[in-house]
Design a protein around this motif. Sequence first.
Motif, mmCIF file in Angstrom:
data_model
loop_
_atom_site.group_PDB
_atom_site.id
_atom_site.type_symbol
_atom_site.label_atom_id
_atom_site.label_comp_id
_atom_site.label_asym_id
_atom_site.label_seq_id
_atom_site.Cartn_x
_atom_site.Cartn_y
_atom_site.Cartn_z
ATOM 1 N N LEU A 108 -117.166 75.143 -35.659
ATOM 2 C CA LEU A 108 -116.031 75.393 -36.569
ATOM 3 C C LEU A 108 -116.256 74.709 -37.911
ATOM 4 N N ASP A 109 -116.757 73.482 -37.868
ATOM 5 C CA ASP A 109 -117.026 72.781 -39.129
ATOM 6 C C ASP A 109 -118.119 73.479 -39.940
ATOM 7 N N ARG A 110 -119.110 74.026 -39.249
ATOM 8 C CA ARG A 110 -120.183 74.750 -39.939
ATOM 9 C C ARG A 110 -119.623 75.997 -40.608
ATOM 10 N N MET A 111 -118.683 76.651 -39.953
ATOM 11 C CA MET A 111 -118.066 77.847 -40.561
ATOM 12 C C MET A 111 -117.190 77.448 -41.756
ATOM 13 N N ARG A 112 -116.442 76.357 -41.620
ATOM 14 C CA ARG A 112 -115.625 75.878 -42.742
ATOM 15 C C ARG A 112 -116.508 75.538 -43.942
ATOM 16 N N GLN A 113 -117.633 74.880 -43.652
ATOM 17 C CA GLN A 113 -118.557 74.461 -44.713
ATOM 18 C C GLN A 113 -119.155 75.683 -45.410
ATOM 19 N N THR A 114 -119.455 76.704 -44.612
ATOM 20 C CA THR A 114 -120.002 77.935 -45.194
ATOM 21 C C THR A 114 -118.997 78.556 -46.157
ATOM 22 N N ALA A 115 -117.734 78.566 -45.747
ATOM 23 C CA ALA A 115 -116.694 79.139 -46.614
ATOM 24 C C ALA A 115 -116.561 78.329 -47.899
ATOM 25 N N ALA A 116 -116.594 77.017 -47.751
ATOM 26 C CA ALA A 116 -116.439 76.159 -48.940
ATOM 27 C C ALA A 116 -117.626 76.337 -49.891
ATOM 28 N N THR A 117 -118.812 76.451 -49.322
ATOM 29 C CA THR A 117 -120.021 76.588 -50.148
ATOM 30 C C THR A 117 -120.061 77.928 -50.880
ATOM 31 N N HIS A 118 -119.439 78.952 -50.295
ATOM 32 C CA HIS A 118 -119.500 80.293 -50.884
ATOM 33 C C HIS A 118 -118.149 80.748 -51.421
ATOM 34 N N ALA A 119 -117.321 79.792 -51.807
ATOM 35 C CA ALA A 119 -115.972 80.129 -52.302
ATOM 36 C C ALA A 119 -116.027 80.951 -53.585
ATOM 37 N N ASP A 120 -117.207 81.031 -54.201
ATOM 38 C CA ASP A 120 -117.326 81.828 -55.437
ATOM 39 C C ASP A 120 -117.352 83.320 -55.139
ATOM 40 N N LEU A 121 -117.609 83.688 -53.894
ATOM 41 C CA LEU A 121 -117.685 85.107 -53.525
ATOM 42 C C LEU A 121 -116.293 85.729 -53.493
ATOM 43 N N GLU A 122 -116.257 87.023 -53.800
ATOM 44 C CA GLU A 122 -115.016 87.762 -53.583
ATOM 45 C C GLU A 122 -114.720 87.770 -52.081
ATOM 46 N N THR A 123 -113.471 87.860 -51.707
ATOM 47 C CA THR A 123 -113.098 87.686 -50.300
ATOM 48 C C THR A 123 -113.834 88.622 -49.345
ATOM 49 N N PRO A 124 -113.980 89.902 -49.657
ATOM 50 C CA PRO A 124 -114.725 90.760 -48.713
ATOM 51 C C PRO A 124 -116.163 90.290 -48.488
ATOM 52 N N GLN A 125 -116.808 89.824 -49.553
ATOM 53 C CA GLN A 125 -118.187 89.334 -49.419
ATOM 54 C C GLN A 125 -118.216 87.997 -48.667
ATOM 55 N N LEU A 126 -117.179 87.205 -48.889
ATOM 56 C CA LEU A 126 -117.107 85.923 -48.166
ATOM 57 C C LEU A 126 -116.959 86.168 -46.669
ATOM 58 N N LEU A 127 -116.183 87.172 -46.318
ATOM 59 C CA LEU A 127 -116.001 87.522 -44.902
ATOM 60 C C LEU A 127 -117.327 87.965 -44.284
ATOM 61 N N GLU A 128 -118.068 88.784 -45.031
ATOM 62 C CA GLU A 128 -119.396 89.212 -44.543
ATOM 63 C C GLU A 128 -120.315 88.000 -44.342
ATOM 64 N N ARG A 129 -120.243 87.061 -45.281
ATOM 65 C CA ARG A 129 -121.101 85.867 -45.197
ATOM 66 C C ARG A 129 -120.734 85.007 -43.998
ATOM 67 N N LEU A 130 -119.457 84.948 -43.689
ATOM 68 C CA LEU A 130 -119.011 84.166 -42.531
ATOM 69 C C LEU A 130 -119.468 84.808 -41.227
ATOM 70 N N LEU A 131 -119.424 86.123 -41.159
ATOM 71 C CA LEU A 131 -119.931 86.810 -39.964
ATOM 72 C C LEU A 131 -121.421 86.559 -39.815
ATOM 73 N N ALA A 132 -122.134 86.540 -40.927
ATOM 74 C CA ALA A 132 -123.579 86.256 -40.867
ATOM 75 C C ALA A 132 -123.820 84.848 -40.344
ATOM 76 N N GLU A 133 -122.934 83.909 -40.702
ATOM 77 C CA GLU A 133 -123.099 82.518 -40.230
ATOM 78 C C GLU A 133 -122.827 82.422 -38.731
ATOM 79 N N ALA A 134 -121.817 83.134 -38.263
ATOM 80 C CA ALA A 134 -121.535 83.135 -36.825
ATOM 81 C C ALA A 134 -122.727 83.724 -36.062
ATOM 82 N N ARG A 135 -123.296 84.786 -36.603
ATOM 83 C CA ARG A 135 -124.479 85.392 -35.978
ATOM 84 C C ARG A 135 -125.649 84.409 -35.990
ATOM 85 N N ALA A 136 -125.777 83.637 -37.067
ATOM 86 C CA ALA A 136 -126.867 82.641 -37.153
ATOM 87 C C ALA A 136 -126.675 81.551 -36.099
#
Length: 355
Positions: A108-136
């Motif tokens: 959960l902390d890794r997912m939170r960190q991913t969101a914080a690191t990529h907060a510059d992304l538009e929300t749809p792209q941020l969601l895609e990035r979070l799914l990629a992190e869960a897959r990783a």
Amino acid sequence: MASLIHKDLSTLRWDGELPGTLNMIDQTLLPEQFLRIDCNTPEETWQAIKRLSVRGAPAIGVAAAYGLILGVQHNAHLSQNEFLEKLNITADYLAESRPTAVNLFWALDRMRQTAATHADLETPQLLERLLAEARAIEQEDQAMCIAMGEFGQTLLKEGQGVLTHCNAGALATSGSGTALSVFYAAARAGKKIHVYADETRPLLQGARLTSWELQNNDIEVTLICDSMAGWVMKEKRVQAVITGADRVAANGDAANKIGTYSVSLLAKAHGIPFYIVAPSSTFDFALATGDSIPIEQRDPTEISHGCGKQTAPAGVHIYNPAFDVTPAENITAIVTEKGIISPVTTENIAAMLKG
Ligand SMILES: CSC[C@H]1O[C@H](OP(=O)(O)O)[C@H](O)[C@@H]1O
């Protein structure tokens, strides 16, 4: 080696893209019934973790990462701040499901960190990035399982008997397991190992899950009652003990299923090596020793009404800690995806995992 589990049927997986579904084997029904269930919300994921439909430290972490996606996948229309607030509220909620396995909080902390690191992304792209992190997180867990198996099997010799406690197999991870991955790797290396599986009261993960999993993966297994562990050691049926872990402190003290501590004392008394297999995601460097590891207390009816039959008088006081802590001095070695740590010391752990 034909495998029913980690070749054809993953313990848990993300089905679809976005929106998607978290699909898993409902382990509460095994071995009598093999049923896959879908979780479509964080609440369903929370319940699945709590009731052990999905269980085992690494599997809980992967499930939580995907459960977080379930909680925000319909919120791509929100502003970034609103989306991040929803994400953190959902992560806080999932973190309340079970207290001991550190992988839950690590994921959960890794997912939170991913969101914080990529907060510059538009929300749809941020969601895609979070799914990629869960897959990783899922794919890294699968790779760690294989690596731990390969390192761990070097500790075993052809023809040995090895005792294990609870289930630290494919069913406890998104890959081939931690402790049980060692047996799969030994089989691939041509070593015949005979496993003695503690039934592991009160929820019988050893009887219901480990013996089922090993049978389905062509590994010789004998099921024993927890109380028989000392006797099979005395009879020289067992030359090693291998278990998983739910949280390992910086000094190597390890929390694992209740009964593990007792098995470690029995192994020590019989001069038998006691190995723990755990990925780096199970280590908690914020805790200097195991004294601070939170131990989950579970429903007393798991003891008084195991498998649905009342076996204790109504009203009797029941104590039901789900884990205990094995001190580092009882552990011969800890097998990680980066190598084997022995002796188990704060310095050696840091050198292996933080170096
Ligand atoms: C590879 S972690 C497996 C670990 O988790 C189990 O606990 P539970 O079944 O309550 O999730 C047990 O401690 C296993 O060793």
